[in-house]
Scaffold this motif. Structure first.
Motif, PDB file in Angstrom:
ATOM      1  N   GLU A   3      -3.120  -1.105  15.301  1.00  0.00           N
ATOM      2  CA  GLU A   3      -4.281  -1.766  14.689  1.00  0.00           C
ATOM      3  C   GLU A   3      -4.034  -1.962  13.202  1.00  0.00           C
ATOM      4  N   THR A   4      -4.357  -3.139  12.717  1.00  0.00           N
ATOM      5  CA  THR A   4      -4.211  -3.426  11.296  1.00  0.00           C
ATOM      6  C   THR A   4      -5.519  -3.121  10.597  1.00  0.00           C
ATOM      7  N   ARG A   5      -5.419  -2.342   9.536  1.00  0.00           N
ATOM      8  CA  ARG A   5      -6.610  -2.017   8.754  1.00  0.00           C
ATOM      9  C   ARG A   5      -6.444  -2.555   7.343  1.00  0.00           C
ATOM     10  N   LEU A   6      -7.497  -3.145   6.850  1.00  0.00           N
ATOM     11  CA  LEU A   6      -7.476  -3.627   5.476  1.00  0.00           C
ATOM     12  C   LEU A   6      -8.093  -2.570   4.582  1.00  0.00           C
ATOM     13  N   ARG A   7      -7.414  -2.274   3.513  1.00  0.00           N
ATOM     14  CA  ARG A   7      -7.896  -1.300   2.555  1.00  0.00           C
ATOM     15  C   ARG A   7      -8.536  -2.051   1.396  1.00  0.00           C
ATOM     16  N   ALA A   8      -9.688  -1.585   0.952  1.00  0.00           N
ATOM     17  CA  ALA A   8     -10.349  -2.231  -0.188  1.00  0.00           C
ATOM     18  C   ALA A   8      -9.460  -2.092  -1.413  1.00  0.00           C
ATOM     19  N   ARG A   9      -9.254  -3.203  -2.092  1.00  0.00           N
ATOM     20  CA  ARG A   9      -8.422  -3.219  -3.290  1.00  0.00           C
ATOM     21  C   ARG A   9      -9.289  -2.843  -4.488  1.00  0.00           C
ATOM     22  N   PRO A  10      -8.804  -1.937  -5.348  1.00  0.00           N
ATOM     23  CA  PRO A  10      -9.605  -1.619  -6.535  1.00  0.00           C
ATOM     24  C   PRO A  10      -9.726  -2.831  -7.450  1.00  0.00           C
ATOM     25  N   ALA A  11     -10.803  -2.877  -8.209  1.00  0.00           N
ATOM     26  CA  ALA A  11     -11.017  -3.981  -9.148  1.00  0.00           C
ATOM     27  C   ALA A  11      -9.905  -3.980 -10.192  1.00  0.00           C
ATOM     28  N   ALA A  12      -9.593  -5.155 -10.707  1.00  0.00           N
ATOM     29  CA  ALA A  12      -8.537  -5.297 -11.710  1.00  0.00           C
ATOM     30  C   ALA A  12      -8.851  -4.475 -12.955  1.00  0.00           C
ATOM     31  N   LEU A  13     -10.129  -4.387 -13.300  1.00  0.00           N
ATOM     32  CA  LEU A  13     -10.528  -3.586 -14.442  1.00  0.00           C
ATOM     33  C   LEU A  13     -11.888  -2.978 -14.179  1.00  0.00           C
ATOM     34  N   THR A  14     -12.214  -1.953 -14.949  1.00  0.00           N
ATOM     35  CA  THR A  14     -13.525  -1.337 -14.824  1.00  0.00           C
ATOM     36  C   THR A  14     -14.371  -1.733 -16.021  1.00  0.00           C
ATOM     37  N   LEU A  15     -15.658  -1.789 -15.786  1.00  0.00           N
ATOM     38  CA  LEU A  15     -16.620  -2.131 -16.827  1.00  0.00           C
ATOM     39  C   LEU A  15     -17.473  -0.907 -17.120  1.00  0.00           C
ATOM     40  N   THR A  16     -17.669  -0.607 -18.387  1.00  0.00           N
ATOM     41  CA  THR A  16     -18.563   0.489 -18.749  1.00  0.00           C
ATOM     42  C   THR A  16     -20.002   0.031 -18.537  1.00  0.00           C
ATOM     43  N   PRO A  17     -20.941   0.969 -18.479  1.00  0.00           N
ATOM     44  CA  PRO A  17     -22.350   0.573 -18.377  1.00  0.00           C
ATOM     45  C   PRO A  17     -22.794  -0.339 -19.527  1.00  0.00           C
ATOM     46  N   ARG A  18     -22.254  -0.142 -20.731  1.00  0.00           N
ATOM     47  CA  ARG A  18     -22.609  -1.026 -21.859  1.00  0.00           C
ATOM     48  C   ARG A  18     -22.094  -2.433 -21.636  1.00  0.00           C
ATOM     49  N   ALA A  19     -20.881  -2.565 -21.070  1.00  0.00           N
ATOM     50  CA  ALA A  19     -20.338  -3.898 -20.774  1.00  0.00           C
ATOM     51  C   ALA A  19     -21.174  -4.565 -19.683  1.00  0.00           C
ATOM     52  N   GLU A  20     -21.566  -3.810 -18.668  1.00  0.00           N
ATOM     53  CA  GLU A  20     -22.404  -4.369 -17.605  1.00  0.00           C
ATOM     54  C   GLU A  20     -23.745  -4.830 -18.158  1.00  0.00           C
ATOM     55  N   GLN A  21     -24.318  -4.053 -19.091  1.00  0.00           N
ATOM     56  CA  GLN A  21     -25.590  -4.444 -19.696  1.00  0.00           C
ATOM     57  C   GLN A  21     -25.433  -5.715 -20.518  1.00  0.00           C
ATOM     58  N   ARG A  22     -24.320  -5.839 -21.228  1.00  0.00           N
ATOM     59  CA  ARG A  22     -24.089  -7.052 -22.020  1.00  0.00           C
ATOM     60  C   ARG A  22     -23.935  -8.268 -21.117  1.00  0.00           C
ATOM     61  N   ILE A  23     -23.278  -8.106 -19.977  1.00  0.00           N
ATOM     62  CA  ILE A  23     -23.172  -9.203 -19.007  1.00  0.00           C
ATOM     63  C   ILE A  23     -24.564  -9.589 -18.523  1.00  0.00           C
ATOM     64  N   ALA A  24     -25.409  -8.596 -18.252  1.00  0.00           N
ATOM     65  CA  ALA A  24     -26.790  -8.870 -17.842  1.00  0.00           C
ATOM     66  C   ALA A  24     -27.529  -9.638 -18.931  1.00  0.00           C
ATOM     67  N   ASP A  25     -27.348  -9.237 -20.195  1.00  0.00           N
ATOM     68  CA  ASP A  25     -27.996  -9.923 -21.318  1.00  0.00           C
ATOM     69  C   ASP A  25     -27.509 -11.370 -21.422  1.00  0.00           C
ATOM     70  N   LEU A  26     -26.203 -11.561 -21.250  1.00  0.00           N
ATOM     71  CA  LEU A  26     -25.653 -12.921 -21.309  1.00  0.00           C
ATOM     72  C   LEU A  26     -26.189 -13.784 -20.172  1.00  0.00           C
ATOM     73  N   MET A  27     -26.253 -13.224 -18.968  1.00  0.00           N
ATOM     74  CA  MET A  27     -26.719 -13.993 -17.820  1.00  0.00           C
ATOM     75  C   MET A  27     -28.206 -14.311 -17.929  1.00  0.00           C
ATOM     76  N   ALA A  28     -28.964 -13.455 -18.618  1.00  0.00           N
ATOM     77  CA  ALA A  28     -30.398 -13.702 -18.796  1.00  0.00           C
ATOM     78  C   ALA A  28     -30.648 -14.938 -19.652  1.00  0.00           C
ATOM     79  N   LYS A  29     -29.690 -15.292 -20.502  1.00  0.00           N
ATOM     80  CA  LYS A  29     -29.851 -16.473 -21.353  1.00  0.00           C
ATOM     81  C   LYS A  29     -28.735 -17.494 -21.119  1.00  0.00           C
ATOM     82  N   ALA A  30     -28.134 -17.450 -19.932  1.00  0.00           N
ATOM     83  CA  ALA A  30     -27.014 -18.338 -19.597  1.00  0.00           C
ATOM     84  C   ALA A  30     -27.461 -19.789 -19.520  1.00  0.00           C
ATOM     85  N   PRO A  31     -26.564 -20.697 -19.868  1.00  0.00           N
ATOM     86  CA  PRO A  31     -26.901 -22.113 -19.729  1.00  0.00           C
ATOM     87  C   PRO A  31     -27.065 -22.472 -18.250  1.00  0.00           C
ATOM     88  N   GLU A  32     -27.788 -23.532 -18.007  1.00  0.00           N
ATOM     89  CA  GLU A  32     -28.018 -23.978 -16.635  1.00  0.00           C
ATOM     90  C   GLU A  32     -26.689 -24.251 -15.938  1.00  0.00           C
TER      91      GLU A  32
END
Length: 118
Positions: A3-32
């Protein structure tokens, strides 16, 4: 037959909670039409590669897709190899604010911090 099993690949990079919050802030005011924020490493500066974060309106087939609480974060498919194992943070003080990167693949950086080499 085995049986072939696929293993989840880790993300290329990790984001800190502050980086995730900044992404949320950017998306809240993102252009259409923006579906997320994308990190790429264009050739720029005196050392060769730079970090660039921009809004993105479409997902490319080879882009890495990371779901964050505040929205989608993409890593440019051509940049993934330069970023594997990196940590992205958001730092803000009285004088400056911006994303910072701890990149184990970077072998050097220019004096002004604009670019890095791998």
């Amino acid at each position: 037959m085995a049986e072939t099993r696929l293993r989840a690949r880790p993300a290329a990079l990790t984001l800190t909670p502050r980086a995730e919050q900044r992404i949320a802030d950017l998306m809240a005011k993102a252009p259409e039409g923006a579906i997320g924020v994308k990190l790429s490493t264009p050739r720029r500066g005196c050392s060769g590669l730079a970090y660039s974060v921009d809004y993105v309106t479409e997902a490319k087939p080879f882009d890495e897709r990371i779901e964050t609480p505040g929205g989608l974060f993409f890593v440019d498919g051509a940049s993934v190899l330069y970023l594997i194992g990196s940590k992205m943070d958001w730092v803000e003080d009285d004088f400056a604010a911006g994303f910072t990167f701890e990149n184990p693949n970077a072998k050097g950086a220019c004096g002004c911090g604009e670019s890095f080499t791998v």
